[in-house]
Design an enzyme around this catalytic site. Structure first.
Site, short mmCIF file in Angstrom:
data_model
loop_
_atom_site.label_atom_id
_atom_site.label_comp_id
_atom_site.label_asym_id
_atom_site.label_seq_id
_atom_site.Cartn_x
_atom_site.Cartn_y
_atom_site.Cartn_z
N SER A 109 -4.56 4.07 9.38
CA SER A 109 -3.31 3.89 8.77
C SER A 109 -2.31 4.77 9.59
O SER A 109 -2.64 5.76 10.05
CB SER A 109 -3.25 4.53 7.29
OG SER A 109 -1.98 4.43 6.81
N TYR A 133 2.86 0.34 9.41
CA TYR A 133 4.15 0.25 8.55
C TYR A 133 5.38 0.30 9.38
O TYR A 133 5.27 0.87 10.45
CB TYR A 133 4.16 1.32 7.74
CG TYR A 133 3.04 1.35 6.46
CD1 TYR A 133 2.74 0.31 5.65
CD2 TYR A 133 2.08 2.46 6.34
CE1 TYR A 133 1.97 0.30 4.60
CE2 TYR A 133 1.25 2.50 5.28
CZ TYR A 133 1.35 1.54 4.33
OH TYR A 133 0.29 1.63 3.22
N THR A 177 1.09 -4.53 7.78
CA THR A 177 0.95 -4.69 6.38
C THR A 177 2.24 -5.07 5.84
O THR A 177 3.30 -4.62 5.93
CB THR A 177 1.00 -3.04 5.72
OG1 THR A 177 -0.43 -2.79 6.11
CG2 THR A 177 1.23 -3.17 4.03
N LYS A 222 -1.45 -8.20 6.95
CA LYS A 222 -2.18 -7.76 5.61
C LYS A 222 -1.28 -7.72 4.33
O LYS A 222 -0.15 -7.60 4.56
CB LYS A 222 -2.72 -6.35 5.93
CG LYS A 222 -3.66 -5.85 4.87
CD LYS A 222 -3.99 -4.33 4.94
CE LYS A 222 -4.68 -3.77 3.79
NZ LYS A 222 -3.66 -3.27 2.69
N HIS A 233 -2.86 -4.61 -2.09
CA HIS A 233 -2.52 -3.29 -1.66
C HIS A 233 -3.27 -2.26 -2.63
O HIS A 233 -2.62 -1.30 -2.96
CB HIS A 233 -0.96 -3.07 -1.46
CG HIS A 233 -0.39 -1.83 -0.56
ND1 HIS A 233 0.01 -2.09 0.68
CD2 HIS A 233 -0.68 -0.71 -0.69
CE1 HIS A 233 0.45 -0.95 1.11
NE2 HIS A 233 -0.10 -0.01 0.24
N ASP A 283 -9.77 -7.91 0.50
CA ASP A 283 -10.31 -6.55 0.05
C ASP A 283 -9.84 -6.52 -1.62
O ASP A 283 -9.16 -7.61 -2.08
CB ASP A 283 -9.40 -5.40 0.68
CG ASP A 283 -7.84 -5.16 0.64
OD1 ASP A 283 -7.41 -5.85 -0.35
OD2 ASP A 283 -7.39 -4.57 1.29
N ILE A 313 -13.69 -4.84 -4.35
CA ILE A 313 -15.16 -4.80 -3.92
C ILE A 313 -15.81 -3.80 -4.53
O ILE A 313 -15.77 -2.78 -3.93
CB ILE A 313 -15.25 -5.36 -2.40
CG1 ILE A 313 -14.40 -6.67 -2.08
CG2 ILE A 313 -16.63 -5.22 -1.88
CD1 ILE A 313 -14.99 -8.00 -2.29
N ARG A 338 -10.90 2.44 -1.94
CA ARG A 338 -11.50 3.59 -2.94
C ARG A 338 -12.89 4.17 -2.89
O ARG A 338 -13.11 5.28 -2.70
CB ARG A 338 -10.92 3.15 -4.30
CG ARG A 338 -9.46 3.33 -4.58
CD ARG A 338 -8.94 2.78 -6.10
NE ARG A 338 -7.69 3.08 -6.11
CZ ARG A 338 -6.76 1.70 -6.12
NH1 ARG A 338 -7.57 0.60 -5.74
NH2 ARG A 338 -5.55 1.88 -6.27
#
Length: 377
Positions: free
Chosen positions: A134, A158, A184, A247, A271, A302, A305, A326
Site C-alpha cells: 500500500s 493512492y 485505487t 482497483k 474497498h 476481493d 473471501i 482482513r
C-alpha cells in the site's frame, strides 16, 4: 471403514496429510478457522486498532453482506472425471504465482505486528502468493522489495498528495522491480468510517509512513481533492513502465472504459466496505465486469473471501485471482510471517480440497458451469 492404520481424524491424520501435501480436513487441529483467528487477534490488539482494521463505512451494510454474497452461489460438482492432483499455479499479468489467492493492500500494518509489511511479504513468499504493498504502508516499497527480491509483488497507488509526489511513487515502484501498479480508483474522498470517529482514532505517534511527505511541512503540498480520470491509466503506465491494474471497479461500463484506456486488469472491490455504503457486493458485481471485459484484460476480486469455496466461486464467475485483506491482518497480528503464510496456505488448501470434490483439477480451467445461483433465492 477406515483401518486402524488409517485414522479419520486427529494428529496422525494431520501428519499424514501434510506429508502427502494434502490440505487439512476440517476435523483436524490444523484446519484454518478464520473466525477463531480474528478472535485471537482481538485479544492481542487494542480495541481501537481492531476497529480501525475491522470496521466499514456508514452503517457497514456492504461490509456485512460481503461474505454472504459469495454464499448466494452453489457449487455444481462433476463426477467420474478422473480427478488427480489439483494444479494451483497460475499467472497474473504474466507473473508466475503458486496460488490464485493473493494479499490485498492494507495500510498501517505495523499496528498489527512490529515487522509490518516485511512479515507480510515473507509470509506471502513462503506460499508463493502475490503481495500488494500500500501507499500507506509502514515499510518503504524498496525495503519490502529487499525482503522479497524475486517474489511477485505489486504496488498500490493512492493520490493523496501532490501530483509530483504521486508520480514519484509510481516511478519508484518501477525501479524497485514491482511487476504492476494498482490504481485505487474508489477513493475520491475518504469514506465515513464511523468506528474510527466514535473512537476518536488517531495513528500512533511515530508510526512510520515512508510513502507520505514529512509531517513537518517540508514535503510537497497536498493536491486537495484527488481527481483522476481514465487518462491517468496510460500516464501512470508510462511513468512506471508497469502494467496498470484499476482497483475498485463495480460496474461493467467502468471496466470497459478502463480497459479501453489501457488498463491491463481490473480489480472488483468494495474497498473492504470502507467507502460508499451500501454498494453492490463484489460477488454480485463480478459477473457483469467479466462480461464487459471479455478476454481483453484480467479480472480480480476481493471482499469477503473467507473459504476455499468462496475462492472457487470467484474463479468460476471469471476472476483470475482473488485477494484477501482482513484474514491476512489477523494472521499477521497473531503469528507474524508464519500467521500470514498459514492464512494463504489454509485458503489455498481448502480451494484444492473443494476443487477435488467438484471434479476439477486446474485453477486455470474452472468454468462458469461450476456454479449456479442458489435455487431458493
Amino acid at each position: 471403514m477406515a483401518s486402524a492404520q488409517e485414522p479419520t481424524t486427529g494428529p496422525r491424520l494431520t501428519q499424514r496429510r501434510r506429508a502427502a501435501g494434502e490440505p487439512a480436513h476440517p476435523a483436524d487441529p490444523a484446519y484454518l478457522d478464520l473466525d477463531a483467528l480474528e478472535r485471537q487477534a482481538r485479544e492481542l490488539l487494542p480495541p481501537d486498532v481492531v476497529d480501525h482494521f475491522a470496521g466499514g463505512a456508514d452503517r457497514e451494510t456492504t461490509l456485512g453482506e460481503a461474505t454472504a454474497a459469495w454464499r448466494a452461489w452453489r457449487l455444481r460438482p462433476r463426477v467420474l472425471t478422473d480427478v488427480g492432483p489439483v494444479a494451483l499455479a497460475t499467472t497474473l499479468l504474466g507473473t508466475d504465482v503458486a496460488t490464485p489467492v493473493g494479499i490485498a493492500p492494507w495500510a498501517h500494518q505495523a499496528m498489527a505486528h512490529p515487522e509490518g509489511e516485511r512479515a507480510t511479504a515473507r509470509g506471502a513468499a513462503a506460499t508463493g502468493a502475490l503481495v500488494t504493498v500500500s501507499t500507506s504502508s509502514t515499510t518503504s516499497l524498496e525495503d519490502v522489495a529487499a525482503v522479497r527480491p524475486t517474489g511477485p509483488r505489486w504496488f498500490q497507488l493512492y493520490r493523496l498528495h501532490s501530483p509530483a509526489h504521486t508520480d514519484d511513487l509510481a516511478r519508484r515502484a518501477g525501479r524497485a522491480g514491482y511487476t504492476a501498479l494498482v490504481l485505487t480508483a474508489d477513493l475520491p474522498v475518504l469514506g465515513r468510517r464511523l468506528r474510527d470517529l466514535r473512537n476518536d482514532f488517531a495513528l500512533p505517534a511515530g508510526l512510520p509512513l515512508p510513502h507520505h511527505p514529512p509531517a513537518d511541512g517540508t514535503g510537497p503540498a497536498p493536491a486537495g481533492t484527488p481527481r483522476w480520470t481514465t487518462a491517468d491509466i496510460a500516464r501512470f503506465a508510462d511513468l512506471s513502465g508497469l502494467p496498470v491494474v484499476v482497483k475498485g471497479v463495480l460496474r461493467g461500463d467502468d471496466a470497459a472504459r478502463c480497459v479501453a484506456a489501457g488498463a491491463s486488469a481490473v480489480w472488483v472491490s468494495t474497498h473492504g466496505g470502507r467507502q460508499a455504503d451500501p454498494v453492490v457486493a463484489s460477488a454480485a458485481a463480478l459477473p457483469e465486469v467479466v462480461e464487459a471485459v471479455g478476454t481483453e484484460a484480467e479480472v480480480y476480486a476481493d471482499g469477503g473471501i473467507r473459504s476455499g469455496s468462496d475462492v472457487l466461486t470467484a474463479l468460476a464467475l471469471g476472476a483470475r485471482a482473488v485477494f484477501v485483506g482482513r484474514p491476512a491482518i489477523w494472521g499477521l497480528a497473531t503469528g507474524g510471517a508464519d500467521g500470514v503464510a498459514r492464512v494463504i496456505g489454509g485458503l489455498t488448501g481448502e480451494l484444492a480440497h473443494t476443487m477435488a470434490l467438484c471434479g476439477l483439477d486446474d485453477v486455470r480451467a474452472v468454468g462458469r458451469d461450476a456454479v449456479a445461483r442458489a435455487a431458493w433465492r
